[in-house]
Motif scaffolding. Sequence first.
Motif, PDB file in Angstrom:
ATOM      1  N   VAL A   7      -2.470 -35.147  65.216  1.00  0.00           N
ATOM      2  CA  VAL A   7      -3.137 -33.791  65.020  1.00  0.00           C
ATOM      3  C   VAL A   7      -4.598 -33.925  65.223  1.00  0.00           C
ATOM      4  CG1 VAL A   7      -3.718 -31.626  63.584  1.00  0.00           C
ATOM      5  CG2 VAL A   7      -1.382 -32.814  63.636  1.00  0.00           C
ATOM      6  N   THR A   8      -5.438 -34.901  64.550  1.00  0.00           N
ATOM      7  CA  THR A   8      -6.769 -35.304  64.841  1.00  0.00           C
ATOM      8  C   THR A   8      -7.458 -35.397  66.232  1.00  0.00           C
ATOM      9  OG1 THR A   8      -6.829 -36.362  62.489  1.00  0.00           O
ATOM     10  CG2 THR A   8      -8.776 -36.636  63.563  1.00  0.00           C
ATOM     11  N   LYS A   9      -6.228 -36.413  66.812  1.00  0.00           N
ATOM     12  CA  LYS A   9      -6.522 -36.483  67.966  1.00  0.00           C
ATOM     13  C   LYS A   9      -6.663 -35.638  68.878  1.00  0.00           C
ATOM     14  CE  LYS A   9      -4.896 -40.855  70.648  1.00  0.00           C
ATOM     15  NZ  LYS A   9      -4.028 -42.123  70.081  1.00  0.00           N
ATOM     16  N   THR A  10      -5.584 -34.646  68.697  1.00  0.00           N
ATOM     17  CA  THR A  10      -5.358 -33.452  69.624  1.00  0.00           C
ATOM     18  C   THR A  10      -6.718 -32.538  69.496  1.00  0.00           C
ATOM     19  OG1 THR A  10      -2.953 -33.795  69.536  1.00  0.00           O
ATOM     20  CG2 THR A  10      -3.818 -31.574  70.215  1.00  0.00           C
ATOM     21  N   ARG A  11      -6.946 -32.507  68.168  1.00  0.00           N
ATOM     22  CA  ARG A  11      -7.920 -31.737  67.635  1.00  0.00           C
ATOM     23  C   ARG A  11      -9.517 -32.185  68.351  1.00  0.00           C
ATOM     24  NH1 ARG A  11     -10.377 -32.677  62.228  1.00  0.00           N
ATOM     25  NH2 ARG A  11     -11.136 -34.507  63.313  1.00  0.00           N
ATOM     26  N   ASN A  12      -9.409 -33.430  68.218  1.00  0.00           N
ATOM     27  CA  ASN A  12     -10.976 -33.943  68.907  1.00  0.00           C
ATOM     28  C   ASN A  12     -10.991 -33.707  70.524  1.00  0.00           C
ATOM     29  OD1 ASN A  12     -11.761 -34.701  66.298  1.00  0.00           O
ATOM     30  ND2 ASN A  12     -11.293 -37.062  66.625  1.00  0.00           N
ATOM     31  N   GLU A  13      -9.823 -33.872  71.048  1.00  0.00           N
ATOM     32  CA  GLU A  13      -9.629 -33.482  72.490  1.00  0.00           C
ATOM     33  C   GLU A  13      -9.972 -32.201  73.029  1.00  0.00           C
ATOM     34  OE1 GLU A  13      -6.159 -34.870  74.789  1.00  0.00           O
ATOM     35  OE2 GLU A  13      -6.025 -36.804  73.636  1.00  0.00           O
ATOM     36  N   ILE A  14      -9.446 -31.353  71.951  1.00  0.00           N
ATOM     37  CA  ILE A  14      -9.999 -29.640  72.518  1.00  0.00           C
ATOM     38  C   ILE A  14     -11.399 -29.565  72.296  1.00  0.00           C
ATOM     39  CG2 ILE A  14      -9.166 -27.406  72.139  1.00  0.00           C
ATOM     40  CD1 ILE A  14      -6.447 -28.564  71.036  1.00  0.00           C
ATOM     41  N   VAL A  15     -11.818 -29.961  71.096  1.00  0.00           N
ATOM     42  CA  VAL A  15     -13.185 -29.738  70.594  1.00  0.00           C
ATOM     43  C   VAL A  15     -14.089 -30.549  71.934  1.00  0.00           C
ATOM     44  CG1 VAL A  15     -15.036 -30.511  69.145  1.00  0.00           C
ATOM     45  CG2 VAL A  15     -13.014 -29.568  68.325  1.00  0.00           C
ATOM     46  N   SER A  16     -13.810 -31.604  72.492  1.00  0.00           N
ATOM     47  CA  SER A  16     -14.483 -32.365  73.473  1.00  0.00           C
ATOM     48  C   SER A  16     -14.707 -31.340  74.793  1.00  0.00           C
ATOM     49  CB  SER A  16     -14.089 -33.675  73.787  1.00  0.00           C
ATOM     50  OG  SER A  16     -14.049 -34.373  72.591  1.00  0.00           O
ATOM     51  N   VAL A  17     -13.451 -31.003  75.045  1.00  0.00           N
ATOM     52  CA  VAL A  17     -13.579 -30.042  76.370  1.00  0.00           C
ATOM     53  C   VAL A  17     -14.502 -29.040  76.149  1.00  0.00           C
ATOM     54  CG1 VAL A  17     -12.196 -28.415  77.434  1.00  0.00           C
ATOM     55  CG2 VAL A  17     -11.376 -30.694  76.923  1.00  0.00           C
ATOM     56  N   PHE A  18     -14.527 -28.237  74.883  1.00  0.00           N
ATOM     57  CA  PHE A  18     -15.466 -27.253  74.818  1.00  0.00           C
ATOM     58  C   PHE A  18     -16.738 -27.647  74.660  1.00  0.00           C
ATOM     59  CE2 PHE A  18     -11.424 -25.127  74.523  1.00  0.00           C
ATOM     60  CZ  PHE A  18     -11.666 -23.913  75.253  1.00  0.00           C
TER      61      PHE A  18
ATOM     62  N   ALA B  99      -9.975 -25.407  80.712  1.00  0.00           N
ATOM     63  CA  ALA B  99      -9.780 -26.091  79.521  1.00  0.00           C
ATOM     64  C   ALA B  99      -8.163 -26.820  79.594  1.00  0.00           C
ATOM     65  CB  ALA B  99      -9.893 -25.238  78.280  1.00  0.00           C
ATOM     66  N   MET B 100      -7.397 -25.691  80.141  1.00  0.00           N
ATOM     67  CA  MET B 100      -6.122 -26.354  80.271  1.00  0.00           C
ATOM     68  C   MET B 100      -5.731 -27.349  81.235  1.00  0.00           C
ATOM     69  SD  MET B 100      -4.493 -24.619  77.777  1.00  0.00           S
ATOM     70  CE  MET B 100      -5.851 -24.326  77.079  1.00  0.00           C
ATOM     71  N   LYS B 101      -6.615 -27.387  82.292  1.00  0.00           N
ATOM     72  CA  LYS B 101      -6.451 -28.435  83.442  1.00  0.00           C
ATOM     73  C   LYS B 101      -7.049 -29.783  82.619  1.00  0.00           C
ATOM     74  CE  LYS B 101      -6.091 -25.807  87.807  1.00  0.00           C
ATOM     75  NZ  LYS B 101      -5.933 -24.646  87.173  1.00  0.00           N
ATOM     76  N   ALA B 102      -8.186 -29.596  82.025  1.00  0.00           N
ATOM     77  CA  ALA B 102      -8.762 -30.728  81.485  1.00  0.00           C
ATOM     78  C   ALA B 102      -7.963 -31.401  80.180  1.00  0.00           C
ATOM     79  CB  ALA B 102     -10.185 -30.375  80.697  1.00  0.00           C
ATOM     80  N   LEU B 103      -7.149 -30.631  79.672  1.00  0.00           N
ATOM     81  CA  LEU B 103      -6.202 -31.169  78.490  1.00  0.00           C
ATOM     82  C   LEU B 103      -4.908 -31.667  79.103  1.00  0.00           C
ATOM     83  CD1 LEU B 103      -6.980 -28.275  75.830  1.00  0.00           C
ATOM     84  CD2 LEU B 103      -7.504 -30.853  75.612  1.00  0.00           C
TER      85      LEU B 103
ATOM     86  N   LEU C 200       0.679 -27.807  69.539  1.00  0.00           N
ATOM     87  CA  LEU C 200       0.223 -28.671  70.935  1.00  0.00           C
ATOM     88  C   LEU C 200       0.406 -30.169  70.647  1.00  0.00           C
ATOM     89  CD1 LEU C 200      -3.025 -26.807  71.626  1.00  0.00           C
ATOM     90  CD2 LEU C 200      -0.644 -26.435  72.575  1.00  0.00           C
ATOM     91  N   ALA C 201       0.346 -30.762  69.612  1.00  0.00           N
ATOM     92  CA  ALA C 201       0.409 -32.361  69.371  1.00  0.00           C
ATOM     93  C   ALA C 201       1.832 -32.463  69.394  1.00  0.00           C
ATOM     94  CB  ALA C 201      -0.030 -32.567  67.726  1.00  0.00           C
ATOM     95  N   LEU C 202       2.715 -31.454  68.855  1.00  0.00           N
ATOM     96  CA  LEU C 202       4.306 -31.962  68.741  1.00  0.00           C
ATOM     97  C   LEU C 202       4.675 -31.930  70.487  1.00  0.00           C
ATOM     98  CD1 LEU C 202       5.804 -29.547  66.246  1.00  0.00           C
ATOM     99  CD2 LEU C 202       5.615 -32.083  66.243  1.00  0.00           C
TER     100      LEU C 202
END
Length: 380
Positions: free
Chosen positions: A133-144, A263-267, A355-357
């Motif tokens: 969950v932390t990993k997914t959160r950090n990825e989304i935060v980085s994109v923005f 953002a979706m393409k980046a993720l 999203l992480a699931l």
Amino acid sequence: MTTRLDIVAYTVPKLTDYSTDSLTQAFEDTRRAFRDEQSAISSEADWKAFRDRWMARKSGILTQINEQLKAAPKEAKKELGQHLNELKRFIDEVTNAWREYVEVIPRRVAISGESVDISLPGVRRPIGAEHPVTKTRNEIVSVFQRLGYSVAEGPVVETDYYNFEALNFPPNHPARDTQDTLFIAGQHSKPQRERLLLRTHTSPVQIRTMEKMRPPIRIVIPGTVHRNDPPDASHSPMFHQIEGLAVDTNITFGDLKGTLDHAMKALFGSNVKTHFRPSFFPFTEPSAELYVTCFICGGSGKRGSDPCRPCKQTGWIEVLGCGMVDPNVFEFVKDNGYDPKKVSGFAFGAGIDRLALLKYGVDDLQYFFQGDVRFLRQFG
Ligand code: 2NL
């Protein structure tokens, strides 16, 4: 020197059959031999012989297996490499624990009561793995962050005003019933807007941020939220959200679409497509759900001849909710420069856990919250 190791000594077999079954068997045998030898260690000399037999750079067992990897046919290399890495990790863990036991502790015991030998190495702590969950959160935060957004955070225990009223959920409005809220007990003597609750979404932080910062703003807000939902494979009374907000002069629905499509393409990869479907949220108008082409089945709705479950064979997966900030929301922060006649904005909110699931193909949300290292280390 003769040690008890000689009794159970293991030699690396010459691999001729590179089938999955045979590789799995060969590595299982190696691990068993390693465990047998390790359990026969009874002195520091044993320990050193054991360490050299397995780890010596020149002709230790690991090196010998590595040689076999070089000699293996090309098709088998990847699988063999994976087995070898797993074996190395296993051996590393065990030997580090032993090194502690055989080398570090006796020296520490020897000096105890006298002086402290500050040249001794410290206690080795196993390195953890980042939670999915932390990993997914950090990825989304980085994109923005790369788009110029800042990160804002706020309290988990909120007032009714910030969690509902300022977000255009009027007192007693049925929209409040869509979220089963956890309230702090014993507050009936307080006016409703001051009553405390566990925030049901991260949106209150957006109001708090707008009270503090004048437009233009671009923020993302990750955090934990709570709802009175019994835990099951897709629900938990505590879960994680991330919301975003952009307010400026002339922000349009086109800006919302362009930002989220990027953002979706980046993720999920540059080949995903996005699709916006009308929806309803109390704090946005118009509102939409955002779908991306299923990154499990590639949008085909099928996995081989089986139906694709994550997208229910539709080829599309819902990832978040979004919309243009409702003018009624701006009314609550109007005095800080958010006059709905002068500014506009878009907002979105996503469940990080869901999203992480999807991303990691995990089939039960509860694994995320049990803290079992056997599950967590798979994401290291
Ligand atoms: C969802 C949908 C959403 C927002 C959150 C927001 C916040 C303010 C104003 C307007 Cl202060 N909107 N947040 C907007 C649309 C959707 O979340 O399904 N979340 C999991």
